[in-house]
Design an enzyme around this catalytic site. Structure first.
Site, PDB file in Angstrom:
ATOM      1  N   ASN A  83       0.484  -1.021   0.384  1.00  0.00           N
ATOM      2  CA  ASN A  83       0.016  -0.337  -0.007  1.00  0.00           C
ATOM      3  C   ASN A  83       0.680   1.342  -0.029  1.00  0.00           C
ATOM      4  O   ASN A  83       1.611   1.593   1.136  1.00  0.00           O
ATOM      5  CB  ASN A  83      -1.278   0.263   1.279  1.00  0.00           C
ATOM      6  N   ASP A 100      -0.534  -2.491   9.881  1.00  0.00           N
ATOM      7  CA  ASP A 100      -1.612  -3.100  10.308  1.00  0.00           C
ATOM      8  C   ASP A 100      -3.011  -2.475  10.787  1.00  0.00           C
ATOM      9  O   ASP A 100      -2.920  -1.501  11.622  1.00  0.00           O
ATOM     10  CB  ASP A 100      -1.799  -4.813  10.692  1.00  0.00           C
ATOM     11  N   ARG A 120      -2.617   5.904  12.297  1.00  0.00           N
ATOM     12  CA  ARG A 120      -1.300   6.087  11.998  1.00  0.00           C
ATOM     13  C   ARG A 120      -0.789   7.002  12.640  1.00  0.00           C
ATOM     14  O   ARG A 120       0.835   6.883  13.127  1.00  0.00           O
ATOM     15  CB  ARG A 120      -1.945   5.937  10.528  1.00  0.00           C
TER      16      ARG A 120
HETATM   17  P1  IMP Z   1      -4.018  -2.861   6.146  1.00  0.00           P
HETATM   18  O1  IMP Z   1      -4.764  -4.589   6.721  1.00  0.00           O
HETATM   19  O2  IMP Z   1      -3.828  -2.888   7.421  1.00  0.00           O
HETATM   20  O3  IMP Z   1      -3.547  -2.923   5.163  1.00  0.00           O
HETATM   21  O4  IMP Z   1      -5.704  -2.350   5.835  1.00  0.00           O
HETATM   22  C1  IMP Z   1      -6.684  -2.945   6.237  1.00  0.00           C
HETATM   23  C2  IMP Z   1      -8.468  -2.330   4.842  1.00  0.00           C
HETATM   24  O5  IMP Z   1      -8.072  -0.813   5.563  1.00  0.00           O
HETATM   25  C3  IMP Z   1      -7.338  -1.687   3.823  1.00  0.00           C
HETATM   26  O6  IMP Z   1      -9.033  -2.088   2.686  1.00  0.00           O
HETATM   27  C4  IMP Z   1      -6.638  -0.456   3.890  1.00  0.00           C
HETATM   28  O7  IMP Z   1      -6.838  -0.140   2.392  1.00  0.00           O
HETATM   29  C5  IMP Z   1      -7.803   0.623   5.035  1.00  0.00           C
HETATM   30  N1  IMP Z   1      -7.028   1.445   5.778  1.00  0.00           N
HETATM   31  C6  IMP Z   1      -5.984   0.985   6.410  1.00  0.00           C
HETATM   32  N2  IMP Z   1      -5.793   2.290   7.072  1.00  0.00           N
HETATM   33  C7  IMP Z   1      -6.171   3.134   6.490  1.00  0.00           C
HETATM   34  C8  IMP Z   1      -6.478   4.701   6.571  1.00  0.00           C
HETATM   35  O8  IMP Z   1      -5.666   4.815   7.440  1.00  0.00           O
HETATM   36  N3  IMP Z   1      -7.797   5.105   5.809  1.00  0.00           N
HETATM   37  C9  IMP Z   1      -8.369   4.153   5.274  1.00  0.00           C
HETATM   38  N4  IMP Z   1      -8.613   3.325   5.344  1.00  0.00           N
HETATM   39  C10 IMP Z   1      -7.628   2.773   6.010  1.00  0.00           C
END
Ligand code: IMP
Length: 186
Positions: free
Chosen positions: A9, A66, A171
């Site tokens: 990402n 995560d 974050r």
């Molecule tokens: P991950 O497993 O941490 O990559 O994220 C899980 C889901 O949450 C993914 O679809 C990401 O796009 C979304 N996500 C993670 N962090 C953010 C954020 O800061 N804003 C919006 N969506 C997020």
């Protein structure tokens, strides 16, 4: 210090770099294909990933991020399933599940995992309370940003400039803990 963020990402890399690079840390995107397990907590996902990375890439300084969106009226869904929900029902599906319900409070959570070449593992946490919009708004950020309004604001994360999102986001808060740790651990 050079820190490799293990993710596919680019949005996450952008957010981390905006905070860490002015402090002299270089952030690079590493797509190492570590197994992202399905686990009941963000912490467990990150711990598992760090252990795998420690075995396969023991000589690098690496970070895992995560995150998940926990919607109160949906019993915390999508939460740890946020990635799966994104790939299947998407933000529109989350909005559909909430319908026109008045109760729209939610929380974004982030766990950052740091692995250092000396084997140190450390977790950092951040959360951000807010609410879910009725329609998506804004084109900045990534993921669920267009449907989440942080508490105290009227704009969605996708409508905030990056520095403002980092100033209040899950974050950004986890990053503040990481920055403090890096400062004190030399
Ligand atoms: P991950 O497993 O941490 O990559 O994220 C899980 C889901 O949450 C993914 O679809 C990401 O796009 C979304 N996500 C993670 N962090 C953010 C954020 O800061 N804003 C919006 N969506 C997020």
């Amino acid at each position: 210090m050079e820190l490799g963020l293990v993710t596919s990402n680019a949005g996450k890399v952008h957010e981390l770099a905006a905070v860490l690079e002015p402090l002299g840390h270089e952030v690079t995107q590493r797509e190492l294909g570590y197994p992202e397990v399905q686990a009941p907590t963000l912490e467990a996902v990150v711990e598992f990933g760090l252990e795998w990375l420690a075995q396969h890439h023991p000589d690098e300084a690496l970070l895992i991020d995560d995150a998940g969106l926990f919607v109160d009226a949906l019993g915390g869904f999508p939460g740890v399933y946020s990635r799966h929900a994104w790939d299947t029902i998407g933000p529109a599906g989350v909005l559909a599940l909430l319908g026109n319900g008045e109760e729209r409070s939610a929380e974004f959570r982030c766990v950052l995992g740091l692995l250092l070449p000396d084997g140190v593992h450390q977790l950092f946490h951040g959360s951000c309370r807010g609410s879910i919009t009725r329609v998506p708004r804004g084109d900045g950020g990534f993921g669920y940003d267009p449907i989440f309004i942080p508490k105290g604001d009227e704009r969605t994360f996708a409508e905030l400039p990056l520095a403002e999102k980092n100033g209040v986001s899950h974050r950004g808060r986890a990053l503040a803990e990481l920055v403090e740790y890096l400062g004190t651990s030399g």
